[in-house]
Scaffold this active site. Structure first.
Site, PDB file in Angstrom:
ATOM      1  N   HIS A 234      36.304  40.710  38.886  1.00 23.53           N
ATOM      2  CA  HIS A 234      37.138  41.607  38.058  1.00 23.53           C
ATOM      3  C   HIS A 234      36.709  41.557  36.593  1.00 23.53           C
ATOM      4  O   HIS A 234      37.545  41.710  35.697  1.00 23.53           O
ATOM      5  CB  HIS A 234      38.625  41.227  38.145  1.00 23.53           C
TER       6      HIS A 234
ATOM      7  N   GLY B   4      43.422  36.680  46.094  1.00 20.80           N
ATOM      8  CA  GLY B   4      44.773  36.259  45.745  1.00 20.80           C
ATOM      9  C   GLY B   4      44.669  35.196  44.672  1.00 20.80           C
ATOM     10  O   GLY B   4      43.877  35.325  43.743  1.00 20.80           O
TER      11      GLY B   4
ATOM     12  N   SER C  44      37.224  38.657  45.552  1.00 17.78           N
ATOM     13  CA  SER C  44      38.014  38.046  44.481  1.00 17.78           C
ATOM     14  C   SER C  44      38.043  36.522  44.654  1.00 17.78           C
ATOM     15  O   SER C  44      37.007  35.878  44.542  1.00 17.78           O
ATOM     16  CB  SER C  44      39.413  38.671  44.460  1.00 17.78           C
ATOM     17  N   ALA C  45      39.195  35.933  44.948  1.00 17.03           N
ATOM     18  CA  ALA C  45      39.259  34.485  45.145  1.00 17.03           C
ATOM     19  C   ALA C  45      38.327  34.025  46.259  1.00 17.03           C
ATOM     20  O   ALA C  45      37.768  32.923  46.204  1.00 17.03           O
ATOM     21  CB  ALA C  45      40.695  34.060  45.455  1.00 17.03           C
TER      22      ALA C  45
ATOM     23  N   GLU D 105      34.476  45.367  38.657  1.00 17.11           N
ATOM     24  CA  GLU D 105      35.161  45.929  39.809  1.00 17.11           C
ATOM     25  C   GLU D 105      34.337  47.065  40.423  1.00 17.11           C
ATOM     26  O   GLU D 105      33.624  47.789  39.738  1.00 17.11           O
ATOM     27  CB  GLU D 105      36.558  46.407  39.420  1.00 17.11           C
TER      28      GLU D 105
END
Length: 233
Positions: free
Chosen positions: A157, A88, A120-121, A192
């Site tokens: 990403h 997020g 991700s985060a 990714e």
């Protein structure tokens, strides 16, 4: 330490967390319950995030318990069998984790051998800082410092694209700025569909795409699954 650091939760056209699920299952073998940190959610509630992750982890027979329901979130971390931090907005995630003392609590558990999964985060915050996130600073954390379980920075990403007609900086140019200001730090561009697994002192790239490596004074290069990544440790 046992870390599974995933670039993205979902590949285009797939269900949520579908592509990394087999690797998560292998990594969390024997785990029946984990503590989830949902604080990167911004446009939907922590409860919704918890349900979304629980729906997928139920396929593995794993119960998900979110820290947002605890009176003492740090205490929940201290008793966790495994820890999961979702993606997020990295700034929103870091701010809440810092306010609740979760960075230090998670680092202690990681050093004790408790498995950590992030995407991700959730991968960003395992690094020394959050400075190589792609996110906008929509809120201000206490600092850019993060958990620091690994010594290198991750850019999840990671994109090579430079669209025709686009006059702004590419992802690579942004990372080159970072290493200019932080010359002792390695940065990995994690594309990714890829992830990094650290177990028994060995760091491994998993996925079908190479990972791009940056450091000031070193010509940018790429590594592939199976290559020796010990230099990052």
């Amino acid at each position: 330490m046992k870390l599974l650091l995933i670039s993205n939760s979902t590949n285009a056209g797939e269900e949520y967390l579908r592509y990394p699920l087999p690797e998560i299952q292998r990594f969390l073998a024997g785990v029946d319950e984990l503590v989830f940190v949902p604080y990167a959610a911004v446009t939907f509630s922590y409860a919704e995030y918890e349900r979304k992750v629980q729906d997928r982890f139920a396929e593995l027979g794993i119960r998900v318990r979110s820290v947002h329901r605890a009176k003492d979130p740090a205490a929940m971390i201290r008793s966790a069998k495994a820890i999961c931090v979702g993606g997020g907005n990295t700034f929103a995630l870091a701010r809440k984790m810092q306010q609740q003392g979760l960075m230090q609590a998670i680092l202690r558990r990681i050093r004790a051998g408790v498995p950590y999964v992030g995407w991700s985060a959730g991968s960003n915050v395992c690094c020394p800082t959050i400075c190589t996130t792609n996110d906008m600073p929509i809120v201000q954390p206490e600092s850019f410092r993060a958990i620091g379980a690994v010594k290198f920075q991750i850019n999840p990403h990671y994109l090579d694209a430079n669209p025709e007609g686009h006059a702004g900086e590419t992802r690579e140019q942004r990372i080159l700025e970072f290493i200019e200001a932080n010359p002792r730090r390695w940065v990995v561009g994690l594309r990714e569909g890829c992830m990094l697994r650290l177990e028994q002192g060995r760091l491994e790239l998993i996925g079908k795409r190479p990972m791009r490596i940056f450091r000031k004074g070193t010509e940018t290069f790429e590594v592939r699954p199976g290559d020796n990544l010990s230099f990052l440790l």
